[in-house]
Design a protein around this motif. Sequence first.
Motif, PDB file in Angstrom:
ATOM      1  N   ALA A  86     -19.473   5.142  -1.596  1.00  0.00           N
ATOM      2  CA  ALA A  86     -18.149   5.889  -1.711  1.00  0.00           C
ATOM      3  C   ALA A  86     -16.739   5.542  -0.886  1.00  0.00           C
ATOM      4  N   VAL A  87     -17.223   4.678   0.419  1.00  0.00           N
ATOM      5  CA  VAL A  87     -16.244   4.340   1.308  1.00  0.00           C
ATOM      6  C   VAL A  87     -15.471   3.271   0.359  1.00  0.00           C
ATOM      7  N   ASP A  88     -16.473   2.344   0.115  1.00  0.00           N
ATOM      8  CA  ASP A  88     -16.425   0.871  -0.787  1.00  0.00           C
ATOM      9  C   ASP A  88     -15.326   1.457  -1.844  1.00  0.00           C
ATOM     10  N   ALA A  89     -15.718   2.484  -2.728  1.00  0.00           N
ATOM     11  CA  ALA A  89     -15.266   2.653  -4.023  1.00  0.00           C
ATOM     12  C   ALA A  89     -13.733   3.609  -3.584  1.00  0.00           C
ATOM     13  N   CYS A  90     -13.547   4.933  -2.824  1.00  0.00           N
ATOM     14  CA  CYS A  90     -12.484   5.101  -2.070  1.00  0.00           C
ATOM     15  C   CYS A  90     -11.654   3.478  -2.036  1.00  0.00           C
ATOM     16  N   ILE A  91     -11.998   2.935  -1.194  1.00  0.00           N
ATOM     17  CA  ILE A  91     -10.887   1.996  -0.168  1.00  0.00           C
ATOM     18  C   ILE A  91      -9.727   0.697  -1.603  1.00  0.00           C
ATOM     19  N   ALA A  92     -11.606   0.343  -3.282  1.00  0.00           N
ATOM     20  CA  ALA A  92     -11.279   0.343  -4.204  1.00  0.00           C
ATOM     21  C   ALA A  92     -10.217   0.512  -5.332  1.00  0.00           C
ATOM     22  N   VAL A  93     -10.146   2.073  -4.844  1.00  0.00           N
ATOM     23  CA  VAL A  93      -9.049   2.705  -5.713  1.00  0.00           C
ATOM     24  C   VAL A  93      -7.945   2.468  -4.638  1.00  0.00           C
ATOM     25  N   ALA A  94      -7.993   2.750  -4.135  1.00  0.00           N
ATOM     26  CA  ALA A  94      -6.350   2.673  -2.959  1.00  0.00           C
ATOM     27  C   ALA A  94      -5.290   1.796  -3.367  1.00  0.00           C
ATOM     28  N   HIS A  95      -6.770   0.145  -3.023  1.00  0.00           N
ATOM     29  CA  HIS A  95      -5.833  -0.240  -4.031  1.00  0.00           C
ATOM     30  C   HIS A  95      -5.259  -1.753  -5.429  1.00  0.00           C
ATOM     31  N   ARG A  96      -6.093  -0.656  -5.777  1.00  0.00           N
ATOM     32  CA  ARG A  96      -6.023  -0.549  -6.838  1.00  0.00           C
ATOM     33  C   ARG A  96      -4.297  -0.606  -7.464  1.00  0.00           C
ATOM     34  N   ASP A 146     -10.559  -2.931   4.680  1.00  0.00           N
ATOM     35  CA  ASP A 146      -9.261  -2.226   4.616  1.00  0.00           C
ATOM     36  C   ASP A 146      -7.526  -3.471   4.745  1.00  0.00           C
ATOM     37  N   PRO A 147      -7.951  -4.573   5.112  1.00  0.00           N
ATOM     38  CA  PRO A 147      -6.724  -5.264   5.916  1.00  0.00           C
ATOM     39  C   PRO A 147      -4.900  -4.591   5.013  1.00  0.00           C
ATOM     40  N   GLU A 148      -4.694  -4.423   3.905  1.00  0.00           N
ATOM     41  CA  GLU A 148      -3.542  -3.561   3.638  1.00  0.00           C
ATOM     42  C   GLU A 148      -2.715  -2.143   4.516  1.00  0.00           C
ATOM     43  N   GLY A 149      -4.222  -1.667   5.005  1.00  0.00           N
ATOM     44  CA  GLY A 149      -4.009  -0.534   5.265  1.00  0.00           C
ATOM     45  C   GLY A 149      -3.581   1.129   5.026  1.00  0.00           C
ATOM     46  N   LEU A 150      -4.474   0.741   3.535  1.00  0.00           N
ATOM     47  CA  LEU A 150      -3.980   2.232   2.629  1.00  0.00           C
ATOM     48  C   LEU A 150      -4.641   3.169   3.209  1.00  0.00           C
ATOM     49  N   ILE A 151      -6.014   3.474   3.652  1.00  0.00           N
ATOM     50  CA  ILE A 151      -6.914   4.226   4.325  1.00  0.00           C
ATOM     51  C   ILE A 151      -6.782   4.929   5.217  1.00  0.00           C
ATOM     52  N   ARG A 172      -2.659   1.227  -5.844  1.00  0.00           N
ATOM     53  CA  ARG A 172      -1.467   1.625  -4.751  1.00  0.00           C
ATOM     54  C   ARG A 172      -0.837   2.767  -3.561  1.00  0.00           C
ATOM     55  N   GLN A 173      -1.818   2.790  -3.600  1.00  0.00           N
ATOM     56  CA  GLN A 173      -1.847   4.997  -2.692  1.00  0.00           C
ATOM     57  C   GLN A 173      -2.283   5.081  -1.905  1.00  0.00           C
ATOM     58  N   PRO A 174      -1.977   5.352  -0.938  1.00  0.00           N
ATOM     59  CA  PRO A 174      -2.598   5.548   0.288  1.00  0.00           C
ATOM     60  C   PRO A 174      -3.490   6.437   0.170  1.00  0.00           C
ATOM     61  N   LEU A 175      -5.261   6.457   0.545  1.00  0.00           N
ATOM     62  CA  LEU A 175      -6.244   8.082   0.852  1.00  0.00           C
ATOM     63  C   LEU A 175      -6.289   7.993   1.604  1.00  0.00           C
ATOM     64  N   MET A 176      -7.085   9.128   1.988  1.00  0.00           N
ATOM     65  CA  MET A 176      -7.545   9.668   3.817  1.00  0.00           C
ATOM     66  C   MET A 176      -9.174   9.458   2.786  1.00  0.00           C
ATOM     67  N   LEU A 177     -10.344   9.338   3.840  1.00  0.00           N
ATOM     68  CA  LEU A 177     -11.265   9.453   4.174  1.00  0.00           C
ATOM     69  C   LEU A 177     -11.010  10.277   5.583  1.00  0.00           C
ATOM     70  N   ILE A 178     -12.572  11.485   5.509  1.00  0.00           N
ATOM     71  CA  ILE A 178     -12.143  12.865   5.984  1.00  0.00           C
ATOM     72  C   ILE A 178     -13.981  12.768   6.206  1.00  0.00           C
ATOM     73  N   PRO A 179     -14.431  11.771   7.180  1.00  0.00           N
ATOM     74  CA  PRO A 179     -15.511  12.214   7.196  1.00  0.00           C
ATOM     75  C   PRO A 179     -15.676  13.599   8.557  1.00  0.00           C
ATOM     76  N   SER A 180     -16.634  14.814   8.097  1.00  0.00           N
ATOM     77  CA  SER A 180     -17.179  15.345   8.873  1.00  0.00           C
ATOM     78  C   SER A 180     -17.879  15.220   9.913  1.00  0.00           C
TER      79      SER A 180
END
Length: 388
Positions: free
Chosen positions: A24-34, A74-79, A36-44
């Motif tokens: 799920a983390v890898d998917a989030c990073i992939a979508v953000a980069h694809r 996430d070297p581009e810092g989108l997450i 070009r949209q910042p996304l939040m990872l929200i661990p409880s």
Amino acid sequence: MTSVHRRAVPVPSRLGIGPMSKNAVDACIAVAHRRRQPLMLIPSRRQVEAEAQGGGYVEGWNTETFAAYVRHHDPEGLILLCRDHGGPYQNPRERAERLSGEAAMISAMASFREDVQQGFDLLHIDTSMDLDGVADVQVAIDRAVELYGECAEAAAQAGRSPMYEIGFEDQGRDTNDPFEFRDQLDAVLAALARHGLPRPTFVVAQTATKVVETDNVGAFSAAPSAVTYTVSALAGLTADRGIALKAHNCDYLTGAEVRALSGAGVDALNVAPEFGVVETRAFLRLLDRLGLTAQRDAFLAEAYASGLWRKWMAPDTTATDTDRAVIAGHYVYGSAKFAEIKEVAAKAAIREGIDVDTYLRDAVAEAIERYAAALPHPVPSPLAVAGN
């Protein structure tokens, strides 16, 4: 009272993704980069926690190793790394050990301090829980202000500038009353101002979104027109105060429902357990495709035996044991038994030209895309642009 939301509040991202697994983390990073949209990872705190407090159930990560993994990939810092539901009694140990309110606050602050140290971008201070249930609203507000001040002090000492999200009610099926919400929010903002503390970026309101089993049973789905009217009033209140409105429990909504919430003034929303269910269902489909019936049954038995489906069930549930196991599947991804099952699946899948993790990651990414596509791009906040 304002009833029409003016979308002028800057936000770092519109969408928070629960890190239910490494995939799920890898998917989030992939979508953000694809996108070009910042996304939040929200661990409880259950998912990712400070090492000194036992870590979390996701991938064996603690706060430090989780942050390092995301930053490396996430070297581009989108997450954005965002603590979700930080606060007293949000770590199961605090209830299991029957900690006093004071001790639970100390434990919560230790968790936040590690978040700050590891450069988390946003801290959600959630004081809605008490030892044996939901906290009194005034108690929750007092605790929120106290933790907010301690977090700000820890951040200043570490040279950090995290954003903040506040919430002081457990999520229900209906909306807040706008007048009560206004009074509660103003009380918190006044207390923060007295202590010289910055305003939060987000405030969480009741937006009639509530996850039960694998459905969203909040009033929004049953009475969308009435709910969007009230949500618009809540959003107007937050916008007038320069704060963005966050909705939680937005799993299992349709694209049209997501757009309706956004159109009513919800600035950002969180989705989490749905992505665990998506990955579990994808893994079961793959096991079926590979003819691995014994492994399929063993996985379902392991998930069911965990009992971690119980918190999600309706009182009058008609769910089968398989349904319950699917809900709890992601909780056992870190178990030795699941590792054995996945190893067998990986060997069988490679003979079919399938990489298991790629297969699962793509399934989760598709689900994330559905939400991301329904939301507008964010207007960056100054803190998000400046970095942490």
